[in-house]
Design a protein around this motif. Structure first.
Motif, PDB file in Angstrom:
ATOM      1  N   ASN A 410      47.053 -39.667   8.584  1.00 45.64           N
ATOM      2  CA  ASN A 410      47.621 -40.054   9.878  1.00 45.64           C
ATOM      3  C   ASN A 410      48.976 -39.431  10.178  1.00 45.64           C
ATOM      4  OD1 ASN A 410      45.768 -42.463  10.925  1.00 45.64           O
ATOM      5  ND2 ASN A 410      46.018 -42.728   8.720  1.00 45.64           N
ATOM      6  N   LYS A 411      49.431 -38.509   9.349  1.00 49.34           N
ATOM      7  CA  LYS A 411      50.791 -38.004   9.531  1.00 49.34           C
ATOM      8  C   LYS A 411      50.972 -37.216  10.835  1.00 49.34           C
ATOM      9  CE  LYS A 411      50.797 -33.547   7.141  1.00 49.34           C
ATOM     10  NZ  LYS A 411      51.534 -32.762   6.134  1.00 49.34           N
ATOM     11  N   ASN A 412      49.904 -36.623  11.360  1.00 47.72           N
ATOM     12  CA  ASN A 412      50.034 -35.904  12.621  1.00 47.72           C
ATOM     13  C   ASN A 412      50.306 -36.844  13.790  1.00 47.72           C
ATOM     14  OD1 ASN A 412      49.627 -33.409  11.442  1.00 47.72           O
ATOM     15  ND2 ASN A 412      47.409 -33.458  11.735  1.00 47.72           N
ATOM     16  N   GLN A 413      49.852 -38.086  13.671  1.00 47.00           N
ATOM     17  CA  GLN A 413      50.140 -39.074  14.701  1.00 47.00           C
ATOM     18  C   GLN A 413      51.555 -39.621  14.571  1.00 47.00           C
ATOM     19  OE1 GLN A 413      46.650 -41.763  14.135  1.00 47.00           O
ATOM     20  NE2 GLN A 413      46.359 -41.446  16.331  1.00 47.00           N
ATOM     21  N   TYR A 414      52.123 -39.500  13.373  1.00 46.56           N
ATOM     22  CA  TYR A 414      53.474 -40.006  13.113  1.00 46.56           C
ATOM     23  C   TYR A 414      54.352 -38.867  12.589  1.00 46.56           C
ATOM     24  CZ  TYR A 414      51.026 -44.522  13.160  1.00 46.56           C
ATOM     25  OH  TYR A 414      50.255 -45.615  13.498  1.00 46.56           O
ATOM     26  N   PRO A 415      54.625 -37.853  13.421  1.00 46.88           N
ATOM     27  CA  PRO A 415      55.373 -36.684  12.925  1.00 46.88           C
ATOM     28  C   PRO A 415      56.798 -37.012  12.466  1.00 46.88           C
ATOM     29  CG  PRO A 415      55.178 -36.637  15.319  1.00 46.88           C
ATOM     30  CD  PRO A 415      54.287 -37.727  14.845  1.00 46.88           C
ATOM     31  N   ILE A 416      57.396 -38.069  13.002  1.00 51.80           N
ATOM     32  CA  ILE A 416      58.738 -38.467  12.580  1.00 51.80           C
ATOM     33  C   ILE A 416      58.659 -39.506  11.473  1.00 51.80           C
ATOM     34  CG2 ILE A 416      60.978 -39.341  13.339  1.00 51.80           C
ATOM     35  CD1 ILE A 416      60.120 -36.755  14.706  1.00 51.80           C
ATOM     36  N   LEU A 417      57.880 -40.547  11.708  1.00 54.24           N
ATOM     37  CA  LEU A 417      57.832 -41.680  10.793  1.00 54.24           C
ATOM     38  C   LEU A 417      57.293 -41.290   9.417  1.00 54.24           C
ATOM     39  CD1 LEU A 417      58.595 -44.676  10.909  1.00 54.24           C
ATOM     40  CD2 LEU A 417      56.198 -45.192  11.401  1.00 54.24           C
ATOM     41  N   HIS A 418      56.381 -40.335   9.381  1.00 57.92           N
ATOM     42  CA  HIS A 418      55.801 -39.970   8.077  1.00 57.92           C
ATOM     43  C   HIS A 418      56.841 -39.321   7.166  1.00 57.92           C
ATOM     44  CE1 HIS A 418      55.442 -35.619   9.062  1.00 57.92           C
ATOM     45  NE2 HIS A 418      55.281 -35.484   7.764  1.00 57.92           N
ATOM     46  N   GLN A 419      57.892 -38.740   7.742  1.00 58.89           N
ATOM     47  CA  GLN A 419      58.962 -38.163   6.926  1.00 58.89           C
ATOM     48  C   GLN A 419      59.744 -39.259   6.190  1.00 58.89           C
ATOM     49  OE1 GLN A 419      61.293 -35.077   9.032  1.00 58.89           O
ATOM     50  NE2 GLN A 419      59.770 -35.230  10.669  1.00 58.89           N
ATOM     51  N   ILE A 420      59.940 -40.396   6.888  1.00 58.43           N
ATOM     52  CA  ILE A 420      60.621 -41.523   6.256  1.00 58.43           C
ATOM     53  C   ILE A 420      59.716 -42.149   5.196  1.00 58.43           C
ATOM     54  CG2 ILE A 420      61.825 -43.703   6.672  1.00 58.43           C
ATOM     55  CD1 ILE A 420      62.202 -42.842   9.562  1.00 58.43           C
ATOM     56  N   ALA A 421      58.417 -42.204   5.492  1.00 59.42           N
ATOM     57  CA  ALA A 421      57.461 -42.738   4.521  1.00 59.42           C
ATOM     58  C   ALA A 421      57.471 -41.902   3.238  1.00 59.42           C
ATOM     59  CB  ALA A 421      56.057 -42.766   5.124  1.00 59.42           C
ATOM     60  N   MET A 422      57.557 -40.581   3.367  1.00 56.32           N
ATOM     61  CA  MET A 422      57.611 -39.713   2.185  1.00 56.32           C
ATOM     62  C   MET A 422      58.826 -40.037   1.327  1.00 56.32           C
ATOM     63  SD  MET A 422      56.497 -35.950   3.593  1.00 56.32           S
ATOM     64  CE  MET A 422      56.853 -35.213   1.996  1.00 56.32           C
ATOM     65  N   LYS A 423      59.921 -40.369   1.981  1.00 60.26           N
ATOM     66  CA  LYS A 423      61.167 -40.667   1.275  1.00 60.26           C
ATOM     67  C   LYS A 423      61.011 -41.884   0.365  1.00 60.26           C
ATOM     68  CE  LYS A 423      65.926 -42.147   2.291  1.00 60.26           C
ATOM     69  NZ  LYS A 423      66.918 -42.359   3.383  1.00 60.26           N
TER      70      LYS A 423
END
Length: 447
Positions: A410-423
């Motif tokens: 789902n990272k393409n739907q959350y291009p910003i939020l997925h970066q924080i999730a990776m952290k």
């Protein structure tokens, strides 16, 4: 032996081998440094251990996620700690390591045990947030309860040691076989004789057999077994303690699993253990088991009743626990959500300023470019990613619902939020991955 495979092969000199190993190491090190340049957030696991020669070593591993949400781990350092192995020596080693790899600005967390020297060193360097190893801390709570029954534990150790001798094991086995045959002949359906009760009876049979022996030495062994063997009441205490420890065994297996549990897994497990201790063991019959239950419960509450913000942020990005309902504090939930929303808004502004120009007419002709409009309808980013994620239905707490797989899908739907999730999902819950590497290292380091 090598000449047996190929007589033409010439074994390199030791100096040549050393040069090749050093060259390969330098190439690998430079490759890893280049890789670190493209990694935003790195977590460390720091663990001290002793070699077979009783020399103290400090091992440090780095952990991060790739763009495909694949966990990565690498051993950065494993060096002997100089005397007196205190916080200052650890602190200096960490600073040297950060400078060598150029990662001091990327470190978000350091997972360690509860050693006072390690804790002090991590607090002094003020780089990343120190996270206690969940599995290690859990064992401390278990040990706190075991202090209550240490006399019974000592008795059981001597009892097991007595039965560990080859001769006693064989005699016990014969008693068990005899008991099994007797039950088979009688075709008994008495469930009380199954499982652990059978073991108790077979031990009693072994004791009677030894004591009835005419040989004085064998008879004394039977008398010793009678002293060491737990009483009926002590067996009841042991059974209830084992029942109390079953949830802890399950939790330890989950935390120490190969599927890379992250810090978001820590507090859900601890609160679940606390709830099970409070609700599932209300019918304990022995006072020792009740005292043991209370001691563990008090220690868990003392250690985990003040949630670490970093761990709860990790739970928020795990679809199985994102509601944070396990902490029973709406104020804390709101605090976590507000902090993450603020972090999202800041990152959103930064990413908006860096958006590439899509009007470039020199794009290569690919299928993605040809079907740009169609793909834009399908994979279009959500306008308010944070609110949309809040509205996503929480998934059941099952192994098949893996947070890494969900975010990669789902990272393409959350291009910003997925970066924080990776952290936050890159931070491991325990030092178990590093301990596996250190166990292998012990086999390589000679006394």
């Amino acid at each position: 032996m090598i000449n047996g495979f190929d007589e033409r092969y010439k074994v390199p000199y030791i100096k040549t081998l050393k040069n090749r190993i050093f060259t390969a190491y330098e190439i690998g090190k430079n490759t890893l440094k280049s890789q670190f340049m493209h990694v935003q957030d790195i977590s460390l696991i720091l663990d001290a251990w002793s070699s077979p020669a009783h020399l103290p070593y400090l091992g440090i591993t780095a952990h991060w996620l790739t763009s495909k949400f694949e966990p990565q781990e690498v051993l950065l350092s494993i060096e002997e700690l100089p005397y007196p192995h205190g916080a200052i020596e650890i602190q200096e080693h960490l600073f040297d390591l950060f400078y060598e790899w150029g990662i001091d600005s990327k470190i978000i967390a350091i997972v360690t045990d509860n050693g006072s020297n390690v804790r002090k060193a991590c607090n002094n360097i003020s780089i990343g947030k120190r996270i206690p190893c969940a599995a290690y801390t859990l064992q401390l709570s278990i040990g706190k309860g075991l202090d209550i029954i240490k006399e019974l534990i000592g008795k059981c150790k001597h009892f097991i040691s007595f039965l560990s001798a080859d001769k006693k094991k064989q005699q016990l086995k014969e008693s068990q076989i005899y008991l099994y045959r007797q039950q088979a002949m009688q075709e008994t359906e008495d469930k009380d004789l199954e499982g652990k009760a059978e073991n108790i009876i077979s031990i009693q049979m072994l004791k009677a057999s030894l004591m009835s022996n005419t040989n004085s030495i064998t008879c004394k062994e039977g008398e010793k077994l009678e002293v060491l063997c737990p009483t009926i009441y002590e067996w009841k205490v042991i059974r209830e303690i084992v029942e109390l420890l079953n949830p802890f065994e399950e939790a330890t297996r989950l935390l120490s699993g190969i599927n890379y549990p992250t810090i978001g897994f820590t507090y859900p497990i601890m609160y679940n253990l606390r709830e099970r201790l409070e609700t599932e063991f209300n019918l304990l019959e022995t006072s020792e088991a009740s005292e043991y239950q209370n001691a563990i419960l008090e220690d868990i509450i003392a250690r985990w009743d003040f949630p670490q913000i970093l761990c709860l942020k990790g739970s928020f990005f795990d679809l199985r626990f994102k509601s944070l309902d396990f902490i029973n504090s709406q104020k804390t939930c709101n605090q976590i959500i507000n902090q993450l929303k603020e972090e999202y808004e800041i990152l959103k502004q930064d990413n908006t300023a860096k958006l590439p120009d899509h009007n470039d007419t020199n794009e290569s002709i690919t299928m993605g470019n040809f079907w740009k409009k169609k793909n834009a309808k399908i994979t279009a980013p959500i306008k308010d990613e944070f609110q949309h994620y809040l509205n996503v239905t929480e998934l059941p707490a099952l192994e098949e619902y893996d947070s890494f797989s969900w975010w990669f899908t789902n990272k393409n739907q959350y291009p910003i939020l997925h970066q924080i999730a990776m952290k936050y999902l890159s931070i491991p819950a325990t030092s178990v991955p590093s301990e596996r590497l250190f166990s292998d290292a012990k086999n390589l380091i000679t006394p």
